[in-house]
Design a protein around this motif. Sequence first.
Motif, short mmCIF file in Angstrom:
data_model
loop_
_atom_site.label_atom_id
_atom_site.label_comp_id
_atom_site.label_asym_id
_atom_site.label_seq_id
_atom_site.Cartn_x
_atom_site.Cartn_y
_atom_site.Cartn_z
N PRO A 44 -2.97 0.97 2.82
CA PRO A 44 -3.73 2.17 3.10
C PRO A 44 -4.13 2.27 4.58
CG PRO A 44 -5.15 0.53 2.10
CD PRO A 44 -3.75 -0.04 2.08
N THR A 45 -4.43 3.48 5.00
CA THR A 45 -4.98 3.76 6.32
C THR A 45 -6.32 4.47 6.14
OG1 THR A 45 -3.97 5.96 6.47
CG2 THR A 45 -2.63 4.07 7.21
N PRO A 46 -7.15 4.55 7.18
CA PRO A 46 -8.40 5.30 7.05
C PRO A 46 -8.17 6.74 6.57
CG PRO A 46 -8.46 3.98 9.04
CD PRO A 46 -7.07 3.85 8.48
N GLN A 47 -7.12 7.39 7.08
CA GLN A 47 -6.85 8.76 6.65
C GLN A 47 -6.42 8.81 5.19
OE1 GLN A 47 -3.65 10.91 8.51
NE2 GLN A 47 -4.25 12.85 7.60
N SER A 48 -5.53 7.88 4.78
CA SER A 48 -5.06 7.92 3.40
C SER A 48 -6.19 7.61 2.43
CB SER A 48 -3.90 6.96 3.19
OG SER A 48 -4.32 5.61 3.25
N ARG A 49 -7.12 6.74 2.83
CA ARG A 49 -8.24 6.44 1.94
C ARG A 49 -9.14 7.66 1.79
NH1 ARG A 49 -12.19 1.35 2.90
NH2 ARG A 49 -10.22 0.21 2.73
N ARG A 50 -9.40 8.36 2.89
CA ARG A 50 -10.20 9.58 2.80
C ARG A 50 -9.49 10.62 1.94
NH1 ARG A 50 -12.86 12.67 7.92
NH2 ARG A 50 -13.80 10.60 8.07
N TYR A 51 -8.18 10.75 2.13
CA TYR A 51 -7.36 11.72 1.42
C TYR A 51 -7.35 11.46 -0.08
CZ TYR A 51 -3.02 14.35 0.39
OH TYR A 51 -2.07 15.20 -0.12
N ALA A 68 -9.66 7.97 -13.08
CA ALA A 68 -9.16 9.05 -12.23
C ALA A 68 -8.20 8.47 -11.21
CB ALA A 68 -10.31 9.77 -11.52
N TYR A 69 -7.19 9.26 -10.86
CA TYR A 69 -6.16 8.87 -9.90
C TYR A 69 -5.95 9.99 -8.89
CZ TYR A 69 -4.31 4.59 -11.93
OH TYR A 69 -4.14 3.29 -12.33
N ALA A 70 -5.69 9.62 -7.64
CA ALA A 70 -5.43 10.64 -6.62
C ALA A 70 -4.63 10.04 -5.48
CB ALA A 70 -6.74 11.23 -6.11
N ASN A 71 -3.33 9.79 -5.73
CA ASN A 71 -2.39 9.43 -4.66
C ASN A 71 -2.61 8.08 -4.02
OD1 ASN A 71 -2.82 12.84 -3.83
ND2 ASN A 71 -1.10 12.04 -4.98
N ALA A 72 -3.23 7.17 -4.71
CA ALA A 72 -3.35 5.79 -4.24
C ALA A 72 -3.39 4.89 -5.47
CB ALA A 72 -4.61 5.59 -3.40
N PRO A 73 -2.71 3.73 -5.42
CA PRO A 73 -2.76 2.81 -6.57
C PRO A 73 -4.19 2.35 -6.82
CG PRO A 73 -1.81 1.73 -4.65
CD PRO A 73 -1.95 3.16 -4.29
N ARG A 74 -4.57 2.23 -8.09
CA ARG A 74 -5.94 1.88 -8.42
C ARG A 74 -6.04 0.56 -9.16
NH1 ARG A 74 -9.73 5.01 -10.11
NH2 ARG A 74 -10.91 3.34 -9.12
N ILE A 75 -4.94 0.06 -9.72
CA ILE A 75 -4.99 -1.20 -10.45
C ILE A 75 -4.98 -2.35 -9.46
CG2 ILE A 75 -3.81 -2.71 -12.09
CD1 ILE A 75 -2.73 -0.24 -13.48
N GLU A 95 -20.45 5.90 -0.75
CA GLU A 95 -19.52 6.80 -0.09
C GLU A 95 -18.68 6.08 0.97
OE1 GLU A 95 -21.52 10.30 1.31
OE2 GLU A 95 -22.81 10.38 -0.46
N GLY A 96 -19.08 4.88 1.34
CA GLY A 96 -18.40 4.18 2.42
C GLY A 96 -16.93 3.93 2.17
N PHE A 97 -16.56 3.67 0.92
CA PHE A 97 -15.16 3.35 0.65
C PHE A 97 -14.26 4.54 0.96
CE2 PHE A 97 -11.40 2.98 -2.10
CZ PHE A 97 -10.90 1.77 -1.63
N HIS A 98 -14.66 5.74 0.52
CA HIS A 98 -13.77 6.88 0.77
C HIS A 98 -13.86 7.38 2.21
CE1 HIS A 98 -16.70 10.26 0.68
NE2 HIS A 98 -17.27 9.68 -0.36
N ARG A 99 -14.83 6.87 2.96
CA ARG A 99 -14.88 7.20 4.39
C ARG A 99 -14.13 6.17 5.22
NH1 ARG A 99 -15.30 12.27 4.98
NH2 ARG A 99 -14.35 12.03 2.92
N GLY A 100 -13.60 5.13 4.58
CA GLY A 100 -12.78 4.16 5.28
C GLY A 100 -13.52 2.95 5.80
#
Length: 545
Positions: free
Chosen positions: A247-254, A196-203, A274-279
């Motif tokens: 990344p920023t805390p907001q971009s990671r949550r986004y 899954a992808y959502a506006n952030a590089p994953r590789i 859940e910690g990663f997507h909460r920054g």
Amino acid sequence: MKRSISHVCLVLAAVFLIALPRGRACTNILVTKGASSDGSTMITYACDGRFHPRLRRHPAEDHEAGSELEIRSWSGELRGVIPHVAHTYAVVGLMNEHQLAISETTTTGREELENPDGLIHYWELMQLTLQRARTAREAIHVMTSLVAEYGYRSTAESFSIADPNEVWLMEMIGTGPGGKGAIWVAMRIPDGYIAAYANAPRIRQFPLDDPDNCLYSDNVISFAVDRGFYDPASGEPFEFATAYDVPTPQSRRYTATRVWSIFRRAAPSLELDEGFHRGAPDAEPYPLWIKPDTQLALADVMALMRDHYEGTDYDMRQGVDAGPFATPNRWRPMSWEVDGALYSWERPISTQQTGFSFVSQSRSWLPDAIGGVYWYGLDDTYTSCYVPLYAGIDRVPPSFATGSLDHFSWDSAWWVFNFVANYANLKYAYMVEDILAVQKELEGRFLAMQPVVEQAALALAENDPELLRDYLTQYSVGQGEEVYRRWKELAEDLLTKYNDGYVAGGDEQTVERGYPEEWLRTVIRDRPTQFLLEQADKPEEVLPY
């Protein structure tokens, strides 16, 4: 002979030149053959932004030697030309006649690497590739060859690429003003897994010696070293995402919250942190791909695209921000500041900002015209309806190909879907049930009819290819127009049933459906005396209006 790409390109150019020139938008899910219940490969796309999509079909064409294709800006300015290839393939939306499908999500990355001198934007790259490639591997070659020759003009992108046998993800970023080519890496999703992808590089880390499963540009590491994005002396392994995104805390949550929610629904057994997507600074990134707990059916993938974090602490139907009628929609801007503190709404997978979405289905055991299905939906995925459009059709539903953002029209399917979704926000918890009932009926019928339709199509494929094309076209266009008609009817029904705050019942009965008790308690906490009535010796008269 020259021809302009503006004549054949998708509406994507309008989307991202006008609506989201630098924004991060769109969500992709990638499903391999072994991860699907029927052996399909599937990718998805929620194309998010304020725009009016118009579905297009570009026919297969032969081109004279020496003919050229003009690349123009959306305003019509000529940016450059590229040679035509001898033959281009037919394309419906973002799937071609060979069941090849491509989607994208904007990751932006290091914005200083955007190259205004490059010729090809990512939406042009997708369209050109679908016209020139038959397989996912060939698509990667076409895409990377085009940007190497003519330059890459956009910010960073992640591309999902699927053919009937393989699913690949590719991440690409430019080399800065005046630079050449692009920096990229592509990885094949292992069979039996989803990504899954959502506006952030994953590789992140990737193998340098496994060309069957990983391809990359020659400069992917050296460029990062030269620009100071990576120091080999650090002893840390090279990671594409770390080098080319900040990344920023907001971009990671986004971004990461959407990936987490797709994964937590497909594989609850993983119990992802859940910690990663909460920054959380030390939290482990989510894996690039996962094995789902059970194989995913087409309907399961559609459902994943309709996610607002239901049933979690981030459920967007909950809280005062959901209003009295539990709407999961939040109005932009995404972030705001109060007394020096910065806040941000959650960014769900399903959003009112979606212009169109699709789920592609590619199947190796069927002829291309039948095996490829472009399940297409308009506006918000939650309140939309996916329509089956086969790869072998020769036209698209007329109501899906008309309209403008500047003018409402009942002739435009997008405006009808947009009207229904917007009107539902007045009393969302009630109206959404009416909408989902029609959605379930129509999509359920399409899924139930699919084996029957395809059995008849297979018989035609053996004896009469032209009749096969006509049959699939009549079915696809007919179903699209039926959905459009039913959604117009639904709009009228909602206007009639939910009028002036009342809910009309049967036999012309009118029912008052006021605010939920918890919402009223919130009002009282905020304004404790404003609406308080003095107690009397006898009950007050109840006023009807």
